[in-house]
Design a protein around this motif. Structure first.
Motif, PDB file in Angstrom:
ATOM      1  N   VAL A 118       4.380  -1.599  -6.022  1.00 38.54           N
ATOM      2  CA  VAL A 118       4.394  -2.045  -4.736  1.00 38.54           C
ATOM      3  C   VAL A 118       4.486  -3.765  -4.726  1.00 38.54           C
ATOM      4  O   VAL A 118       3.364  -4.261  -5.511  1.00 38.54           O
ATOM      5  N   ILE A 119       5.478  -4.192  -4.411  1.00 37.27           N
ATOM      6  CA  ILE A 119       5.558  -5.759  -4.055  1.00 37.27           C
ATOM      7  C   ILE A 119       5.098  -6.219  -2.603  1.00 37.27           C
ATOM      8  O   ILE A 119       5.894  -5.747  -1.739  1.00 37.27           O
ATOM      9  N   ALA A 120       3.888  -6.950  -2.504  1.00 34.47           N
ATOM     10  CA  ALA A 120       3.561  -7.162  -1.089  1.00 34.47           C
ATOM     11  C   ALA A 120       4.153  -8.328  -0.719  1.00 34.47           C
ATOM     12  O   ALA A 120       3.971  -9.598  -1.457  1.00 34.47           O
ATOM     13  N   LEU A 121       4.925  -8.341   0.435  1.00 35.21           N
ATOM     14  CA  LEU A 121       5.563  -9.841   0.836  1.00 35.21           C
ATOM     15  C   LEU A 121       4.677 -10.335   1.955  1.00 35.21           C
ATOM     16  O   LEU A 121       4.614  -9.538   3.011  1.00 35.21           O
ATOM     17  N   ARG A 132      -6.134 -12.248  -1.298  1.00 35.85           N
ATOM     18  CA  ARG A 132      -6.798 -11.911  -2.558  1.00 35.85           C
ATOM     19  C   ARG A 132      -7.272 -10.266  -2.203  1.00 35.85           C
ATOM     20  O   ARG A 132      -7.277  -9.869  -3.630  1.00 35.85           O
ATOM     21  N   GLU A 133      -7.601 -10.054  -1.109  1.00 35.13           N
ATOM     22  CA  GLU A 133      -7.553  -8.565  -0.954  1.00 35.13           C
ATOM     23  C   GLU A 133      -6.373  -7.759  -1.315  1.00 35.13           C
ATOM     24  O   GLU A 133      -6.260  -6.599  -1.940  1.00 35.13           O
ATOM     25  N   LEU A 134      -5.271  -8.441  -0.993  1.00 40.64           N
ATOM     26  CA  LEU A 134      -3.930  -7.576  -0.944  1.00 40.64           C
ATOM     27  C   LEU A 134      -3.546  -7.429  -2.584  1.00 40.64           C
ATOM     28  O   LEU A 134      -2.875  -6.615  -2.941  1.00 40.64           O
ATOM     29  N   ALA A 135      -3.968  -8.661  -3.149  1.00 40.84           N
ATOM     30  CA  ALA A 135      -3.735  -8.884  -4.839  1.00 40.84           C
ATOM     31  C   ALA A 135      -4.356  -7.679  -5.513  1.00 40.84           C
ATOM     32  O   ALA A 135      -3.838  -7.415  -6.617  1.00 40.84           O
ATOM     33  N   GLN A 136      -5.478  -7.383  -5.045  1.00 40.15           N
ATOM     34  CA  GLN A 136      -6.154  -6.269  -5.729  1.00 40.15           C
ATOM     35  C   GLN A 136      -5.680  -4.928  -5.758  1.00 40.15           C
ATOM     36  O   GLN A 136      -6.165  -4.100  -6.619  1.00 40.15           O
ATOM     37  N   VAL A 137      -4.550  -4.523  -4.775  1.00 42.91           N
ATOM     38  CA  VAL A 137      -4.031  -3.164  -4.577  1.00 42.91           C
ATOM     39  C   VAL A 137      -2.469  -3.300  -4.734  1.00 42.91           C
ATOM     40  O   VAL A 137      -1.766  -2.131  -5.093  1.00 42.91           O
ATOM     41  N   ALA A 138      -1.779  -4.391  -4.705  1.00 43.91           N
ATOM     42  CA  ALA A 138      -0.532  -4.529  -5.011  1.00 43.91           C
ATOM     43  C   ALA A 138      -0.137  -4.668  -6.306  1.00 43.91           C
ATOM     44  O   ALA A 138      -0.946  -5.257  -7.273  1.00 43.91           O
ATOM     45  N   ASP A 139       0.895  -4.703  -6.880  1.00 40.86           N
ATOM     46  CA  ASP A 139       1.553  -4.887  -8.191  1.00 40.86           C
ATOM     47  C   ASP A 139       1.860  -6.451  -8.155  1.00 40.86           C
ATOM     48  O   ASP A 139       1.956  -6.714  -9.464  1.00 40.86           O
ATOM     49  N   PRO A 178       1.055 -10.916 -12.613  1.00 44.00           N
ATOM     50  CA  PRO A 178       1.876 -12.122 -12.811  1.00 44.00           C
ATOM     51  C   PRO A 178       1.905 -12.773 -11.617  1.00 44.00           C
ATOM     52  O   PRO A 178       1.630 -13.031 -10.651  1.00 44.00           O
ATOM     53  N   GLY A 179       2.490 -14.177 -12.007  1.00 46.59           N
ATOM     54  CA  GLY A 179       2.782 -15.245 -10.929  1.00 46.59           C
ATOM     55  C   GLY A 179       3.667 -14.666  -9.951  1.00 46.59           C
ATOM     56  O   GLY A 179       4.465 -13.766  -9.797  1.00 46.59           O
ATOM     57  N   PRO A 180       3.546 -14.964  -8.712  1.00 43.18           N
ATOM     58  CA  PRO A 180       3.937 -14.453  -7.515  1.00 43.18           C
ATOM     59  C   PRO A 180       5.372 -14.697  -7.347  1.00 43.18           C
ATOM     60  O   PRO A 180       5.903 -15.687  -8.083  1.00 43.18           O
ATOM     61  N   ILE A 181       6.141 -14.158  -6.321  1.00 45.38           N
ATOM     62  CA  ILE A 181       7.516 -14.494  -6.233  1.00 45.38           C
ATOM     63  C   ILE A 181       7.771 -15.424  -5.207  1.00 45.38           C
ATOM     64  O   ILE A 181       7.427 -15.037  -4.177  1.00 45.38           O
ATOM     65  N   ASP A 182       8.516 -16.295  -5.445  1.00 43.77           N
ATOM     66  CA  ASP A 182       8.769 -17.480  -4.102  1.00 43.77           C
ATOM     67  C   ASP A 182       9.828 -16.986  -3.222  1.00 43.77           C
ATOM     68  O   ASP A 182      10.629 -16.000  -3.646  1.00 43.77           O
ATOM     69  N   GLY A 183       9.870 -17.332  -2.282  1.00 43.73           N
ATOM     70  CA  GLY A 183      10.779 -16.973  -1.157  1.00 43.73           C
ATOM     71  C   GLY A 183      12.394 -17.535  -1.508  1.00 43.73           C
ATOM     72  O   GLY A 183      12.344 -18.200  -2.547  1.00 43.73           O
ATOM     73  N   VAL A 184      13.191 -17.231  -0.580  1.00 39.92           N
ATOM     74  CA  VAL A 184      14.636 -17.371  -0.644  1.00 39.92           C
ATOM     75  C   VAL A 184      15.148 -18.856  -0.254  1.00 39.92           C
ATOM     76  O   VAL A 184      14.360 -19.578   0.521  1.00 39.92           O
ATOM     77  N   THR A 185      16.131 -19.199  -1.165  1.00 36.02           N
ATOM     78  CA  THR A 185      16.719 -20.584  -0.505  1.00 36.02           C
ATOM     79  C   THR A 185      18.126 -19.916   0.192  1.00 36.02           C
ATOM     80  O   THR A 185      18.766 -19.234  -0.260  1.00 36.02           O
ATOM     81  N   THR A 186      18.128 -20.292   1.471  1.00 35.57           N
ATOM     82  CA  THR A 186      18.975 -19.665   2.280  1.00 35.57           C
ATOM     83  C   THR A 186      20.436 -20.173   2.122  1.00 35.57           C
ATOM     84  O   THR A 186      21.514 -19.605   2.317  1.00 35.57           O
TER      85      THR A 186
END
Length: 291
Positions: A118-121, A132-139, A178-186
């Protein structure tokens, strides 16, 4: 190690109602394909897109590129049907948009099974507050910067979003992700914009970037690549350490101890991976040009 642990992790969105593009996206060189049932699909087309997922996925090479599906949000009338539709599909995992509630991630996990990821967006103020709560249960965490900027009434500019980005980096690090994934460049025609955005994300501690077009892959790789000066410095540090058989050493008037050595090792390993990615990407582009 799962593909989404790589640095950088560069997944590519493709609309769920365009199954003819799934294979092209999987062959693009992206680290993963995110089949999008949410923003990329109009409300009137969502049911058909959902029903066509299995047929579209059937044409992909087994064991190839990681495949995620971005569901519609838990606060929409589509979420339950989306979950039911993906329950038996051969997916790597899902992207959960507008993630705010850890309980929803747990529900998604029950549907995906033990191996589903699960990637939490995070793209709402509440999502950032609960990072911080979401990071405990997301991948992994990802940043929906465009929606977040709208939600807080800000322009989509870096300084307005820095606090949110830094919170995602900190939440991920605290949870051992691992480091989070940044948003899109439009824009995908402006390569330098993608390079600059990726480099900025890397500076902050992000480990990847969401992409909307295959043309963004190569510039994103360049943006995440260590600079020539960084690589040269890292090689010099590692060489000096080898010559002195470990321990703290003095180099160019500065003390080189464990954190500096770790930095040098990280830079060197990332440089090697990114150099290989650039070589593979150039070879693939040349092959496509000849075909």
């Amino acid at each position: 190690m799962m593909g989404d642990m790589r640095f950088p992790f560069l997944p590519l969105f493709v609309p769920a109602d365009r199954p003819e593009r799934f294979g092209k996206a999987a062959a693009s060189g992206a680290d993963a394909v995110i089949i999008d049932l949410e923003d990329a699909v109009a409300p009137a087309a969502k049911e058909a897109a959902r029903e066509g997922l299995a047929q579209g996925l059937a044409g992909l090479k087994p064991g190839g590129t990681a495949i995620y599906v971005r569901l519609n949000g838990a606060d929409t009338g589509y979420f339950a049907d989306d979950l039911a539709a993906i329950a038996t599909l051969p997916l790597t995992g899902i992207v959960l948009p507008k993630a705010e509630d850890p309980a929803i991630i747990r529900i998604a996990r029950e549907t995906l099974g033990a191996n589903g990821r699960v990637i939490a967006l995070l793209e709402t103020p509440l999502g950032i507050v609960r990072a911080r709560e979401l990071a405990q249960v997301a991948d992994r965490l990802a940043f929906g910067s465009l929606d977040y900027a709208v939600a807080i009434g800000a322009r989509h500019v870096r300084h307005a979003l820095d606090a949110a980005r830094q919170e995602l980096v900190l939440a991920s690090a605290c949870a051992g992700l691992p480091g989070p994934i940044d948003g899109v460049t439009t824009t995908y025609r402006d390569e330098q914009a993608v390079v600059d955005d990726a480099a900025y994300a890397a500076d902050l501690g992000f480990g990847g970037k969401l992409l909307i077009h295959p043309a963004q892959i190569a510039p994103a790789i360049r943006g995440f690549s260590p600079t020539g000066e960084e690589v040269a410095r890292a090689e010099k540090i590692l060489s000096a350490l080898t010559e002195r058989e470990g321990g703290a050493v003095s180099l160019d008037g500065a003390m080189v101890d464990a954190p500096v050595v770790k930095w040098a090792q990280t830079v060197k390993s990332r440089a090697l991976r990114l150099q290989a990615l650039q070589t593979d990407g150039e070879a693939g582009a040349a092959a496509r040009a000849r075909s």
